[in-house]
Design a protein around this motif. Structure first.
Motif, PDB file in Angstrom:
ATOM      1  N   LEU A   1      63.067  44.181 -14.170  1.00 52.51           N
ATOM      2  CA  LEU A   1      62.058  43.916 -15.189  1.00 52.51           C
ATOM      3  C   LEU A   1      62.679  43.784 -16.579  1.00 52.51           C
ATOM      4  CD1 LEU A   1      59.069  46.186 -14.075  1.00 52.51           C
ATOM      5  CD2 LEU A   1      59.377  43.734 -13.716  1.00 52.51           C
ATOM      6  N   LYS A   2      63.717  44.558 -16.851  1.00 48.19           N
ATOM      7  CA  LYS A   2      64.417  44.400 -18.136  1.00 48.19           C
ATOM      8  C   LYS A   2      65.043  43.022 -18.240  1.00 48.19           C
ATOM      9  CE  LYS A   2      65.533  48.944 -19.957  1.00 48.19           C
ATOM     10  NZ  LYS A   2      66.600  49.855 -20.410  1.00 48.19           N
ATOM     11  N   ALA A   3      65.642  42.564 -17.158  1.00 49.60           N
ATOM     12  CA  ALA A   3      66.252  41.239 -17.158  1.00 49.60           C
ATOM     13  C   ALA A   3      65.193  40.160 -17.325  1.00 49.60           C
ATOM     14  CB  ALA A   3      67.031  41.019 -15.870  1.00 49.60           C
ATOM     15  N   VAL A   4      64.071  40.327 -16.649  1.00 42.74           N
ATOM     16  CA  VAL A   4      62.966  39.371 -16.761  1.00 42.74           C
ATOM     17  C   VAL A   4      62.438  39.318 -18.193  1.00 42.74           C
ATOM     18  CG1 VAL A   4      60.525  39.114 -16.153  1.00 42.74           C
ATOM     19  CG2 VAL A   4      62.249  39.385 -14.353  1.00 42.74           C
ATOM     20  N   ARG A   5      62.304  40.493 -18.809  1.00 42.51           N
ATOM     21  CA  ARG A   5      61.831  40.554 -20.195  1.00 42.51           C
ATOM     22  C   ARG A   5      62.785  39.772 -21.104  1.00 42.51           C
ATOM     23  NH1 ARG A   5      57.479  40.710 -23.042  1.00 42.51           N
ATOM     24  NH2 ARG A   5      58.482  38.685 -23.315  1.00 42.51           N
ATOM     25  N   ALA A   6      64.063  39.944 -20.927  1.00 40.39           N
ATOM     26  CA  ALA A   6      65.053  39.256 -21.765  1.00 40.39           C
ATOM     27  C   ALA A   6      65.029  37.748 -21.526  1.00 40.39           C
ATOM     28  CB  ALA A   6      66.447  39.814 -21.487  1.00 40.39           C
ATOM     29  N   ILE A   7      64.875  37.341 -20.275  1.00 45.07           N
ATOM     30  CA  ILE A   7      64.825  35.912 -19.947  1.00 45.07           C
ATOM     31  C   ILE A   7      63.603  35.260 -20.581  1.00 45.07           C
ATOM     32  CG2 ILE A   7      64.458  34.291 -18.044  1.00 45.07           C
ATOM     33  CD1 ILE A   7      66.194  36.243 -16.335  1.00 45.07           C
ATOM     34  N   CYS A   8      62.466  35.917 -20.469  1.00 44.50           N
ATOM     35  CA  CYS A   8      61.237  35.357 -21.056  1.00 44.50           C
ATOM     36  C   CYS A   8      61.365  35.248 -22.575  1.00 44.50           C
ATOM     37  CB  CYS A   8      60.039  36.208 -20.662  1.00 44.50           C
ATOM     38  SG  CYS A   8      59.582  36.069 -18.912  1.00 44.50           S
ATOM     39  N   ASP A   9      61.970  36.251 -23.197  1.00 50.04           N
ATOM     40  CA  ASP A   9      62.188  36.183 -24.645  1.00 50.04           C
ATOM     41  C   ASP A   9      63.101  35.016 -25.004  1.00 50.04           C
ATOM     42  OD1 ASP A   9      60.596  38.392 -25.088  1.00 50.04           O
ATOM     43  OD2 ASP A   9      62.267  39.809 -25.153  1.00 50.04           O
ATOM     44  N   ARG A  10      64.141  34.847 -24.220  1.00 45.87           N
ATOM     45  CA  ARG A  10      65.143  33.815 -24.512  1.00 45.87           C
ATOM     46  C   ARG A  10      64.556  32.409 -24.405  1.00 45.87           C
ATOM     47  NH1 ARG A  10      68.874  36.351 -21.935  1.00 45.87           N
ATOM     48  NH2 ARG A  10      68.796  35.316 -19.915  1.00 45.87           N
ATOM     49  N   HIS A  11      63.600  32.222 -23.512  1.00 40.93           N
ATOM     50  CA  HIS A  11      63.055  30.881 -23.260  1.00 40.93           C
ATOM     51  C   HIS A  11      61.636  30.702 -23.791  1.00 40.93           C
ATOM     52  CE1 HIS A  11      66.411  29.559 -20.673  1.00 40.93           C
ATOM     53  NE2 HIS A  11      66.435  30.813 -20.233  1.00 40.93           N
ATOM     54  N   ASN A  12      61.148  31.674 -24.572  1.00 38.55           N
ATOM     55  CA  ASN A  12      59.795  31.590 -25.116  1.00 38.55           C
ATOM     56  C   ASN A  12      58.756  31.408 -24.007  1.00 38.55           C
ATOM     57  OD1 ASN A  12      57.831  31.641 -27.130  1.00 38.55           O
ATOM     58  ND2 ASN A  12      57.968  29.440 -27.529  1.00 38.55           N
ATOM     59  N   VAL A  13      58.837  32.289 -23.023  1.00 40.34           N
ATOM     60  CA  VAL A  13      57.926  32.294 -21.886  1.00 40.34           C
ATOM     61  C   VAL A  13      57.121  33.588 -21.920  1.00 40.34           C
ATOM     62  CG1 VAL A  13      57.807  32.445 -19.357  1.00 40.34           C
ATOM     63  CG2 VAL A  13      59.377  30.823 -20.448  1.00 40.34           C
TER      64      VAL A  13
ATOM     65  N   ALA B   1      53.416  50.689 -14.659  1.00 43.17           N
ATOM     66  CA  ALA B   1      54.698  50.657 -13.959  1.00 43.17           C
ATOM     67  C   ALA B   1      55.812  50.084 -14.826  1.00 43.17           C
ATOM     68  CB  ALA B   1      54.570  49.843 -12.674  1.00 43.17           C
ATOM     69  N   GLU B   2      55.453  49.277 -15.833  1.00 43.26           N
ATOM     70  CA  GLU B   2      56.474  48.726 -16.730  1.00 43.26           C
ATOM     71  C   GLU B   2      57.261  49.826 -17.442  1.00 43.26           C
ATOM     72  OE1 GLU B   2      54.004  48.111 -20.889  1.00 43.26           O
ATOM     73  OE2 GLU B   2      54.272  46.372 -19.601  1.00 43.26           O
ATOM     74  N   GLU B   3      56.660  51.001 -17.571  1.00 45.24           N
ATOM     75  CA  GLU B   3      57.307  52.095 -18.296  1.00 45.24           C
ATOM     76  C   GLU B   3      58.548  52.615 -17.574  1.00 45.24           C
ATOM     77  OE1 GLU B   3      54.451  55.142 -19.218  1.00 45.24           O
ATOM     78  OE2 GLU B   3      52.932  53.673 -19.806  1.00 45.24           O
ATOM     79  N   HIS B   4      58.661  52.360 -16.278  1.00 50.12           N
ATOM     80  CA  HIS B   4      59.844  52.814 -15.549  1.00 50.12           C
ATOM     81  C   HIS B   4      61.103  52.124 -16.060  1.00 50.12           C
ATOM     82  CE1 HIS B   4      57.864  55.324 -12.538  1.00 50.12           C
ATOM     83  NE2 HIS B   4      56.935  54.391 -12.424  1.00 50.12           N
ATOM     84  N   GLU B   5      60.944  50.935 -16.656  1.00 44.24           N
ATOM     85  CA  GLU B   5      62.104  50.243 -17.221  1.00 44.24           C
ATOM     86  C   GLU B   5      61.982  50.065 -18.735  1.00 44.24           C
ATOM     87  OE1 GLU B   5      63.895  47.011 -15.284  1.00 44.24           O
ATOM     88  OE2 GLU B   5      63.699  47.866 -13.281  1.00 44.24           O
ATOM     89  N   ALA B   6      61.036  50.780 -19.329  1.00 39.96           N
ATOM     90  CA  ALA B   6      60.890  50.805 -20.789  1.00 39.96           C
ATOM     91  C   ALA B   6      60.740  49.407 -21.391  1.00 39.96           C
ATOM     92  CB  ALA B   6      62.071  51.529 -21.427  1.00 39.96           C
ATOM     93  N   ILE B   7      59.897  48.594 -20.756  1.00 44.99           N
ATOM     94  CA  ILE B   7      59.600  47.276 -21.320  1.00 44.99           C
ATOM     95  C   ILE B   7      58.112  47.192 -21.630  1.00 44.99           C
ATOM     96  CG2 ILE B   7      61.453  46.220 -19.954  1.00 44.99           C
ATOM     97  CD1 ILE B   7      59.008  44.809 -18.429  1.00 44.99           C
ATOM     98  N   GLU B   8      57.732  46.125 -22.345  1.00 43.28           N
ATOM     99  CA  GLU B   8      56.323  45.830 -22.575  1.00 43.28           C
ATOM    100  C   GLU B   8      56.088  44.357 -22.272  1.00 43.28           C
ATOM    101  OE1 GLU B   8      54.731  46.949 -26.319  1.00 43.28           O
ATOM    102  OE2 GLU B   8      55.339  49.046 -26.139  1.00 43.28           O
ATOM    103  N   ALA B   9      55.087  44.087 -21.447  1.00 40.88           N
ATOM    104  CA  ALA B   9      54.717  42.716 -21.143  1.00 40.88           C
ATOM    105  C   ALA B   9      53.962  42.113 -22.322  1.00 40.88           C
ATOM    106  CB  ALA B   9      53.852  42.672 -19.890  1.00 40.88           C
TER     107      ALA B   9
END
Length: 399
Positions: free
Chosen positions: A208-220, A239-247
């Motif tokens: 999920l951390k990797a997904v968050r970074a990818i979406c940020d990088r591509h404006n998705v 469940a996002e809190e397990h990887e400390a991200i925010e959708a």
């Protein structure tokens, strides 16, 4: 009437779109339910996580009864005194900026598809009617025509086409595959933090951390479907809190009402939600005062009664106990919080027979994808309840 009489009525008059266990329930309290013949069962499905707070929670029931005496429905043509407080409380609880209330989980998914496409055209500049949303293989997001059109489960989509275009499917848990699928026309990525209907499939650590970074990088826009995983089920509020991200967008439902009423919501940041204008989306029942009053109390008891913390503690205990069971039928035990699966070897002959045997011992659970049993009791389960459940499972799996 006895059990068979109820089964006969269902078979004669009802559509045959479900294949439930032949248990006819009539009453529930906490983690326990009773059938029409007086037999008692430990509920280890919790209505697919809709009753996280336990069956017939007295505080939620009281809120429902009190609001029903005053006002149940206005439609969104008028305002009501429960909607604003509901907005504030759910946004503060989940750290969201805006919320759009609906009724079912599928409606929330349809809402987010419309919203993200509109954002793609209006903000990202995607050419008209070219927006793409990426989803994952083995997903489950509901049963509307649009949603089953991007399902990879043949049972969900065969015979129901033609389907809505504009979706790409990538493997779940593979961040590289996601990045490779993104184009300038990609508006959003819709994913479950843990795939529930697929058999409690947990992605690799860091996904999920990797997904968050990818979406940020591509404006998705990153969309997390937390309709099953959210509101405490995995031992965290989301469940996002397990990887400390925010959708960017989060979908919640099911336990948002504690099982008393259909309530769902799309939680959003300002940028995405602000693309919707009056008349472009809505629901007669979405945001009605009865739903809002129920949801406000359902959220409050989760926190006040420390159900989320209990889900974490009891989930660890349940998982540890299941992993100690020695049986040639068991291939793998996996889970997070009280979202747990036991996958059986194909030679075991299918999970449904084991669910029947567990029902005979006073424990209700459900199979999925033929060889997997899910265990997802209400979050109010006690250590003694879990210990009793483990005894029944151990007996059945050793048989």
């Amino acid at each position: 009437m006895q059990t068979q009489a109820y089964l006969d009525l269902e078979n004669q008059y009802g559509a045959h779109n479900y294949k439930p266990l032949d248990v006819v329930l009539t009453r529930g309290e906490g983690v326990w339910v009773w059938d029409v013949d007086g037999r008692k069962y430990l509920d280890c499905l919790a209505a697919y996580s809709a009753v996280n707070q336990g069956h017939c929670h007295p505080k939620i029931m009281a809120a429902m009864q009190a609001q029903a005496r005053h006002l149940t429905l206005t439609s969104r043509a008028f305002r009501n005194d429960q909607l604003g407080p509901f907005y504030k409380e759910i946004c503060e609880l989940t750290r969201s900026h805006k919320v759009l209330p609906m009724n079912s989980g599928a409606e929330a998914v349809e809402t987010v598809i419309k919203t993200v496409r509109k954002w793609g055209y209006q903000v990202k500049g995607i050419p008209a009617d070219q927006a793409e949303i990426i989803v994952c293989a083995n997903n489950f997001h509901g049963r509307t025509i649009t949603i089953v059109g991007f399902s990879t489960d043949p049972t969900a989509h065969i015979g129901f086409g033609p389907f809505t275009p504009g979706f790409k499917v990538v493997p779940f848990g593979d961040a590289d595959a996601l990045e490779a699928a993104i184009t300038p026309n990609t508006a959003g990525f819709l994913v479950e933090p843990i795939q529930g209907e697929a058999g409690v499939i947990i992605p690799p650590d860091g996904y999920l951390k990797a997904v968050r970074a990818i979406c940020d990088r591509h404006n998705v826009v990153l969309i997390l479907d937390e309709i099953q995983t959210g509101l405490g089920r995995t031992g965290r509020l989301l469940a996002e809190e397990h990887e400390a991200i925010e959708a960017d967008l989060t979908l919640v439902g099911k336990a948002l009402s504690g099982g008393f009423y259909p309530v769902s919501a799309v939680l959003s940041n300002n940028e995405v939600m602000d693309v919707l204008q009056p008349g472009e989306h809505g629901s007669t029942f979405g945001g009605n005062p009865l739903a809002c009053a129920i949801a406000r109390t359902a959220m409050r008891v989760l926190k006040e009664e420390k159900m989320i913390e209990n889900a974490s503690e009891m989930g660890d205990y349940f998982l540890a106990g299941l992993r100690q069971i020695q049986s040639p039928h068991i291939r793998e035990v996996r889970g997070r919080g009280l979202m747990i699966a036991m996958e059986l070897v194909p030679e075991a002959g299918g999970a449904r027979q084991f669910c029947h045997r567990l029902a005979g011992k006073g424990m209700l659970c459900k199979e999925t994808h033929e060889n997997t049993i899910r265990f997802a009791p209400p979050l109010v389960i006690t250590k003694a309840d879990v210990a009793w459940a483990l005894e029944q499972i151990d007996a059945v799996m050793r048989d």
